[in-house]
Design an enzyme around this catalytic site. Sequence first.
Site: not given
Length: 218
Positions: A28, A30-31, A81-82, A97, A103
């Site tokens: 989840t 922006s990346t 994931d970022g 986020g 996650e």
Amino acid sequence: MNQDQMKKAAAEAAIEYVESGMIVGVGTGSTANHFIDLLAAIKDRIDGTVASSEASAQRLRGHGIQVMDLNTAGQLPLYVDGADESNAELHLIKGGGGALTREKIVAAASDKFVCIADESKLVDVLGAFPLPVEVIPMARAYVARELTKLGGQPVLREGFTTDNGNVILDVHNLQISDPVAMEDHINQLPGVVTVGIFAQRPADVLILGSAGGIRKIG
């Protein structure tokens, strides 16, 4: 390259880890959104995805990518994931986020965790980024007092409810010199669902986008 282009470059490098027939865990933020958009081009090669948030699930479905329940999918070969911060040991702070619990679940259920970020996310000591802690609402004040005892300054994330119906305390000014011990300690507090330290299950590979290209650790 600007920061967003660095994130996209890291996401492009992570696509190389996707193999035919995989069910892919997807993070989840922006990346991770860059990864989702790139995954759309090879969606016919994979058997589906497991999303770590409702927002990511919506984005995946918008691309026509199948989203599965983790209980149905079983153990996953790959999670991408970022992160908000990473140290050299690939211990992470995640949860900016708000999806930290899901996650962490998907990361735990995955054989390989590939973390994608821009180069600014690599730090010597975790904690400059406020540490998210997901908390059952009735325990908010108690947990905040306990986090203050650790030297942090917890701030309620106003107007935000997690996908699980809980609140988030963002803890400022914590120097996390021992991420494994800190993760364990905070997770033991009654009312804490999970803390955004990913040290007991760190990333296996960190892909950093930088002005000079891609850098991989792990």
